[in-house]
Write a protein that holds these residues in place. Structure first.
Motif, mmCIF file in Angstrom:
data_model
loop_
_atom_site.group_PDB
_atom_site.id
_atom_site.type_symbol
_atom_site.label_atom_id
_atom_site.label_comp_id
_atom_site.label_asym_id
_atom_site.label_seq_id
_atom_site.Cartn_x
_atom_site.Cartn_y
_atom_site.Cartn_z
ATOM 1 N N ARG A 1 -2.604 5.362 1.375
ATOM 2 C CA ARG A 1 -3.432 4.172 1.564
ATOM 3 C C ARG A 1 -4.782 4.493 2.201
ATOM 4 O O ARG A 1 -5.729 3.704 2.095
ATOM 5 N N ALA B 1 0.838 -1.213 0.000
ATOM 6 C CA ALA B 1 0.000 0.000 0.000
ATOM 7 C C ALA B 1 0.869 1.259 0.000
ATOM 8 O O ALA B 1 0.592 2.226 0.708
ATOM 9 N N ALA C 1 -6.314 -1.145 0.466
ATOM 10 C CA ALA C 1 -5.157 -0.413 -0.044
ATOM 11 C C ALA C 1 -4.075 -1.339 -0.576
ATOM 12 O O ALA C 1 -3.424 -1.033 -1.582
#
Length: 705
Positions: A319, A283, A325
Motif C-alpha cells: 500500500r 489496500a 491505496a
C-alpha cells in the motif's frame, strides 16, 4: 601657399580623427576576436598553426574512422601537447543516467525489454508484435502440467518467464510454448529473490502489467485478458484474482465474492484491523499471485530487500506504493483462482536440528522476515524528512529513484546482487563470503568441455553465469560447479542481447570486474586472478587477454589484440593503413567483443550504450573508448595472461536459411555488418545533436567517409 597652408591646416584634424577612429575600431575588433575565438575555431577550417591551444588528441577521440575535423588531419604532431580551451568539446551530461555522463544523450538506451530478436535480417523487422504484459512463474518440474494449464490462460500479448528453483529446465521443451519462453535457473531460490535480480524496472519497462505468480494455482475460472479489462475498469494498480473460499484461506480480503466484479475492502476478525482502510481489511493482496502496474512495480521493486527472500511482510507494505491505496489495490472476483497449497518450496529446504526441511522455512523464520521488513520500514519512515507539503503524514522524496518517491529512503534498495541465499536461518548468516567478480559465458552444450576448462580458471571469488542459446541447461549438471551457477536460457539469442537484459548495472554493482566471454576461447595460459593483478597495476578499466596468433584457429584480425612476448600489457599498436590517428581504434583504446573485461564503472557506461535491437555488438568495440578518459591509457590488452581464439562458428549455426537461398551463417554475418553501420551512424548523429544543443556547429569540420 595660402591654399596650401589652409589645406594643411584643415587636414590635420581629419587625419587625427581617422587615426583615433581606426585605433578604436581596431581595439574593439580585436576584443571581439579574442572573446569569440573559441567559437570561431569550431566553425572555421583554420590552419593548425593558428590553434596552439586546442587539444587535438581529444578531438581525435571524438571522431574515429575519418569523421574528424580537417585541422586534426593536417597536424598529428601536437596531438598530446595541448589542453582544449574550457574543454568545449568534451561531452559531460549530468542529467544522463549515473555512469553514462560521458555519452551523448541520444545514444543512451536506459531501458530495455525481454523481446526475442532474430540473428539475421533488418533489426526493424525483428518483431511482428510486442507483448504488452509479462507473467512470471517460479516453478519446479513436478508442477509442469499445472504450469502448462496456467500458460494457456495467457495470450500472445504476454511474455512468459519461468524461474526454476530445481535446476530442471531442458525438460520443459516438451511444451511448444517453452521454446519461446525465457528460463532462469538458480537452485533453491525464491520468487522474490528472482524478482529482485531479473525484473529490474528498467528491464520490464515496456510491460503495462506484471504478473508474479506461484506455481500451485488452479486457473480453470481465469482468463488473463478479461482479468485486465476489469483491472483497468476499476483503476487497480495492484491486484490479485479472488481465491475460491472452499480451499483454505488466511485472509477475508482475498476471498472471492460471487456477487461482484471487484472488491477493495472487507471485514476481518475483531481486532485485526485498526483502520478499515488498512491491511488486512483494505489496500491488501497476498504474495502468491499479485499483479502490478508498471508504475506500481517501479516502487515495489525498490522496496524488496536483497536479503529477505520469502517476501513475507511485502503484502502489508504494498500500500505504500499507491495513493489512495484503499482505492487502487483490490481483488478481482469474477476472474478467480484456486490456491492448491503445494509445499514445493518447503521441500527445497534442508533439515536443521532434527526439524523437517519445511519447518526451517516457516515459523519462526517466516515471521522473522515479516518483522524485519516492518522494522526497516518503520525506522526509515521515522527518519524521513521529505513529505508532501499538504499532508505531513505522507512521504514524498524527490531524490529517491524514479518511481520510489513514496518510500522513506531507509527502506529503498536501489541496487541488488547475484549472491545465492539460503531459504532458512538468519538472513545475516546466509553469505559466508561474497564473490568480488562476475564472469559470463554465452554457450551451447556442444562446447561443454571448453567451458568446463574455462570455468576452472576462475576462483570462488567469481560468480559464474551461463547464457544458453540452444535451450540445453539441465545437461550441464555433469559438472559440479554448474549446480552453483546461474543459468539463463533463451533460444537463439546473443551475448549482447543477454547482457542488456540480465546484466543491468544496478544488479551487477557488487562486482569489481565483469568478464563477458565467448565460448570458443582456449585458456591454457590464462589465470583470472593473475590477470586482474595486471589490470589493476596498469590502471585498465576495459581490457582483454591477448590473442596468441600462432595457436588461434581463426586469424587474429587486429594487431592491437595480438599477444606480444616479454610484455605484461600493451595499450597501442601499429596497423598499417588502418589507423589515421595513433590514439584511436584500432591502434589504441580498443579491445574486441569476444572476451572483454569491464570495471564496474566502465560497464555502467557501456550498458547504456548497447542498443536494444542490435544483438551482435558489432561497432561497440570501436565505441568503448567513449566510456573512459583518457581512453588510450585506460583500455589495453594483457599479454602475460593470454588466450586462443578457436573460431567456432556456433552462433552462425543458430541462424536460419533465407528464402533468398543464402546459408544461415551468411545472413547472420550480413546482419552483423548492418548493425555496425547503423550503430556508427547513430553514435555520430548523437554527438552532432549534443554539440548542436551547445551551440557548436561542426558542419564545416566533419569529413564524412
Amino acid at each position: 601657399m595660402g591654399i596650401g597652408s589652409r589645406s594643411s591646416t584643415n587636414r590635420k584634424p581629419s587625419d587625427s580623427m581617422r587615426l583615433i577612429m581606426t585605433t578604436f575600431v581596431g581595439i574593439v575588433f580585436g576584443f571581439f576576436i579574442g572573446v569569440s575565438f573559441p567559437a570561431l575555431t569550431t566553425k572555421l577550417n583554420l590552419p593548425s598553426s593558428l590553434l596552439p591551444a586546442i587539444d587535438i588528441s581529444y578531438i581525435q577521440e571524438k571522431y574515429a574512422g575519418g569523421n574528424a575535423p580537417s585541422f586534426v588531419k593536417n597536424n598529428n604532431s601536437i596531438s598530446s601537447k595541448h589542453q582544449l580551451i574550457n574543454d568545449t568539446l568534451k561531452i559531460w551530461v549530468p542529467s544522463n543516467p549515473r555512469g553514462a555522463e560521458r555519452l551523448p544523450p541520444e545514444i543512451i538506451e536506459a531501458e530495455t525489454d525481454l523481446y526475442l530478436r532474430r540473428l539475421w535480417g533488418q533489426p526493424s523487422e525483428d518483431l511482428t508484435s510486442k507483448p504488452k504484459y509479462l507473467v512470471t512463474f517460479t516453478v519446479g518440474y513436478s508442477q509442469r502440467y499445472n504450469i502448462d494449464a496456467n500458460v494457456k490462460k495467457f495470450s500472445e500479448n504476454f511474455t512468459i518467464v519461468l524461474f526454476h528453483y530445481d535446476g530442471k529446465t531442458t525438460e520443459w521443451g516438451e511444451f511448444e510454448w517453452s521454446k519461446r519462453a525465457i528460463h532462469v535457473s538458480v537452485r533453491k531460490q525464491t520468487k522474490w529473490w528472482y524478482a529482485k535480480r531479473f525484473l529490474h524496472p528498467d528491464i520490464v519497462a515496456p510491460y503495462d502489467y506484471i504478473f508474479i505468480w506461484d506455481e500451485d494455482l488452479g486457473v480453470e475460472h481465469f482468463n488473463a485478458e478479461e482479468y485486465l479489462k476489469l483491472v483497468k475498469k476499476h483503476g487497480l494498480e495492484i491486484s490479485q484474482p479472488g481465491l475460491e473460499p472452499n480451499k483454505g484461506l488466511t485472509w477475508q480480503m482475498t476471498k472471492r465474492r460471487g456477487d461482484r466484479e471487484v472488491h477493495k475492502e472487507t471485514e476481518e476478525k475483531p481486532g485485526w484491523c485498526s483502520d478499515p482502510h488498512l491491511p488486512p481489511c483494505a489496500a491488501f493482496v497476498e504474495i502468491m499471485a499479485p499483479v502490478f502496474s508498471r508504475d506500481a512495480w517501479h516502487c515495489v521493486w525498490h522496496m524488496i530487500q536483497n536479503d529477505l527472500v520469502h517476501g513475507w511482510g511485502l503484502d502489508f507494505a504494498l500500500r505504500k506504493c499507491v495513493e489512495p491505496a484503499h482505492e487502487k489495490i483490490g481483488v478481482v472476483d469474477s476472474q478467480w483462482i484456486i490456491h492448491q497449497s503445494v509445499p514445493s518450496l518447503g521441500n527445497q529446504g534442508e533439515s536443521q536440528s532434527g526439524k523437517a526441511p519445511w519447518q526451517g522455512l516457516n515459523l519462526p523464520y517466516g515471521l522473522l522476515h515479516l518483522s524485519c521488513i516492518q522494522e526497516k520500514y518503520i525506522d526509515s519512515s521515522i527518519t524521513s524528512q521529505d513529505q508532501f507539503p499538504s499532508d505531513a503524514t505522507k512521504i514524498w522524496v524527490p531524490t529517491n529513484p524514479r518511481g520510489a518517491e513514496r518510500l522513506p529512503p531507509g527502506i529503498v534498495n536501489a541496487e541488488s546482487d547475484l549472491f545465492l541465499r539460503r531459504l532458512w536461518g538468519l538472513p545475516s548468516e546466509d553469505l559466508t563470503f561474497k564473490p568480488k567478480y562476475l564472469v559470463t559465458f554465452t554457450v551451447g552444450y556442444e562446447q561443454k568441455k571448453n567451458i568446463d576448462a574455462a570455468v576452472k580458471k576462475f576462483s570462488k571469488d567469481f560468480t559464474i553465469l551461463l547464457f544458453h542459446y540452444d535451450g540445453r541447461t539441465t545437461e550441464w549438471d555433469e559438472f559440479e560447479w554448474s549446480k552453483q551457477a546461474i543459468h539463463v536460457s533463451v533460444h537463439k539469442q546473443t551475448k549482447w542481447w543477454y547482457a542488456k537484459r540480465f546484466l543491468h548495472p544496478d544488479i551487477v554493482v557488487p562486482y569489481d570486474y565483469i568478464f563477458m566471454w565467448d565460448e570458443d576461447l582456449g585458456v591454457e595460459n590464462f589465470n583470472a586472478e593473475e590477470y586482474l593483478k595486471l589490470v589493476r597495476k596498469h590502471g585498465l578499466e576495459i581490457s582483454q587477454p591477448a590473442l596468441e596468433p600462432s595457436k588461434s584457429t581463426k586469424a587474429v584480425c587486429w594487431n592491437m589484440t595480438r599477444r606480444r612476448e616479454h610484455s605484461e600489457v600493451h595499450k597501442e599498436a601499429v596497423e598499417p593503413g588502418k589507423c589515421k590517428y595513433p590514439l584511436l581504434p584500432p591502434c589504441a583504446a580498443f579491445v574486441e567483443i569476444m572476451a572483454p573485461v569491464f570495471s564496474r564503472n566502465a560497464w555502467r557506461c557501456v550498458w547504456h550504450m548497447i542498443q536494444n535491437e542490435f544483438v551482435h555488438g558489432w561497432g561497440l568495440d570501436f565505441a568503448f573508448r567513449k566510456c573512459v578518459e583518457p581512453a588510450h591509457e585506460k583500455i589495453g590488452v594483457v599479454d602475460a595472461q593470454w588466450i586462443v581464439h578457436q573460431g567456432i562458428p556456433s552462433l552462425g549455426n543458430q541462424g536460419e536459411a533465407q528464402t533468398t537461398g543464402k546459408p544461415a551463417w551468411r545472413a547472420v554475418k550480413e546482419r552483423c555488418g548492418m548493425e555496425w553501420r547503423m550503430f556508427q551512424g547513430r553514435l555520430t548523429n548523437a554527438e552532432k545533436g549534443y554539440y548542436k544543443s551547445k551551440g557548436i556547429d561542426f558542419s564545416n569540420l566533419l569529413v564524412h567517409n
